[in-house]
Design an enzyme around this catalytic site. Sequence first.
Site, PDB file in Angstrom:
ATOM      1  N   GLU A 272      28.183  38.390  80.233  1.00  0.00           N
ATOM      2  CA  GLU A 272      29.363  39.102  79.715  1.00  0.00           C
ATOM      3  C   GLU A 272      29.259  40.593  80.014  1.00  0.00           C
ATOM      4  O   GLU A 272      30.251  41.252  80.327  1.00  0.00           O
ATOM      5  CB  GLU A 272      29.404  38.889  78.194  1.00  0.00           C
ATOM      6  CG  GLU A 272      30.671  38.263  77.696  1.00  0.00           C
ATOM      7  CD  GLU A 272      31.651  39.310  77.256  1.00  0.00           C
ATOM      8  OE1 GLU A 272      32.606  39.547  78.028  1.00  0.00           O
ATOM      9  OE2 GLU A 272      31.484  39.879  76.179  1.00  0.00           O
TER      10      GLU A 272
ATOM     11  N   THR B 194      38.402  45.525  78.451  1.00  0.00           N
ATOM     12  CA  THR B 194      37.497  45.793  77.331  1.00  0.00           C
ATOM     13  C   THR B 194      36.904  47.192  77.467  1.00  0.00           C
ATOM     14  O   THR B 194      36.747  47.907  76.481  1.00  0.00           O
ATOM     15  CB  THR B 194      36.389  44.727  77.276  1.00  0.00           C
ATOM     16  OG1 THR B 194      37.016  43.451  77.173  1.00  0.00           O
ATOM     17  CG2 THR B 194      35.473  44.912  76.075  1.00  0.00           C
TER      18      THR B 194
HETATM   19  N1  HSE Z   1      33.985  43.142  70.044  1.00  0.00           N
HETATM   20  C1  HSE Z   1      34.354  43.444  71.387  1.00  0.00           C
HETATM   21  C2  HSE Z   1      35.414  44.531  71.372  1.00  0.00           C
HETATM   22  C3  HSE Z   1      34.964  42.242  72.065  1.00  0.00           C
HETATM   23  O1  HSE Z   1      36.312  44.437  70.546  1.00  0.00           O
HETATM   24  O2  HSE Z   1      35.332  45.460  72.158  1.00  0.00           O
HETATM   25  C4  HSE Z   1      34.260  41.931  73.322  1.00  0.00           C
HETATM   26  O3  HSE Z   1      33.031  41.252  73.034  1.00  0.00           O
END
Ligand code: HSE
Length: 291
Positions: free
Chosen positions: A120, A168
């Site tokens: 990821e 992201t």
């Molecule tokens: N928790 C992460 C975010 C999601 O919101 O940036 C991607 O793993």
Amino acid sequence: MLTVRAPATSANLGSGFDVFGVALERPADVVRVEKADRTIIDVTGAGSQFIPEDPEKNTVGAVAEALDAPAHIQIDKGIRPASGLGSSAASAAAAAVALNQLYDRGHSREELVPIAAKGEAVVSGDAHDDNVAPSIMGGFTIATPDGVTKVSADIPLVACLPDIVVSTRDAREVVPDGARVSQLVENVGNAATLTTGMHRDDPELVGRGMEDTVVTPARAKLIDGYESVREAAFDAGATGVTISGAGPAVIAACYERDQRAIGTAMLDAFDDTGADATVYQTRIGQGATVY
Ligand code: HSE
């Protein structure tokens, strides 16, 4: 040849930034693996034109390397990339489960979580377990540096994905550096309420616990129409609404009887902003399945 289906996920759930996640019954990625001398990756399906097949740049390449498991890996994407529905995490999760079995590596599902998170990290720039944990283990997961806690909850959900892209990486840049103690107090209360709701399969408590005033408002600005979609979902009966993962998908918790109306209301609200959207009437589901 081994085939694994790994589900989409929704991370954060508002109050659980970088910690909470749920496996969604649908959509999902399907990954097929076959032993090979070196790793070769083929990608088909939703958004596949944007996904690199070079093992150095693809999320599953890092997983194959971490497991010392070279393979011909075919990824059939059911989850569009940059959706907020754990697209890269699902491919990484499926590959980790598949290669672990293909090469008899003997890792438990929980041990596979940090391995899949390495994959990821190739695309998101950072390793987060909050998407890979539910995709591998199913249910509602609480992922912390000390490990993953899982609750096998059953909550109806509606995920609405507009036809816009939020990476992201970009969504992490707008996360504030700090929060006030009053916000911390609020989020602890919300996170505890949500967790209790998961244990009780109670959509009301889960929805109430999805409130967050720290990260969500900053990210909402990246999603055109977010506030009107949220309001429309509440008007149609949602018990809680927030951004799914880093967005742009929006996720609502609800009772099953309201799912259809909520989906339609969210689609219409996105439509008013000029965005096409896809709606998934779904619920919390199981983790990666081997066929
Ligand atoms: N928790 C992460 C975010 C999601 O919101 O940036 C991607 O793993």
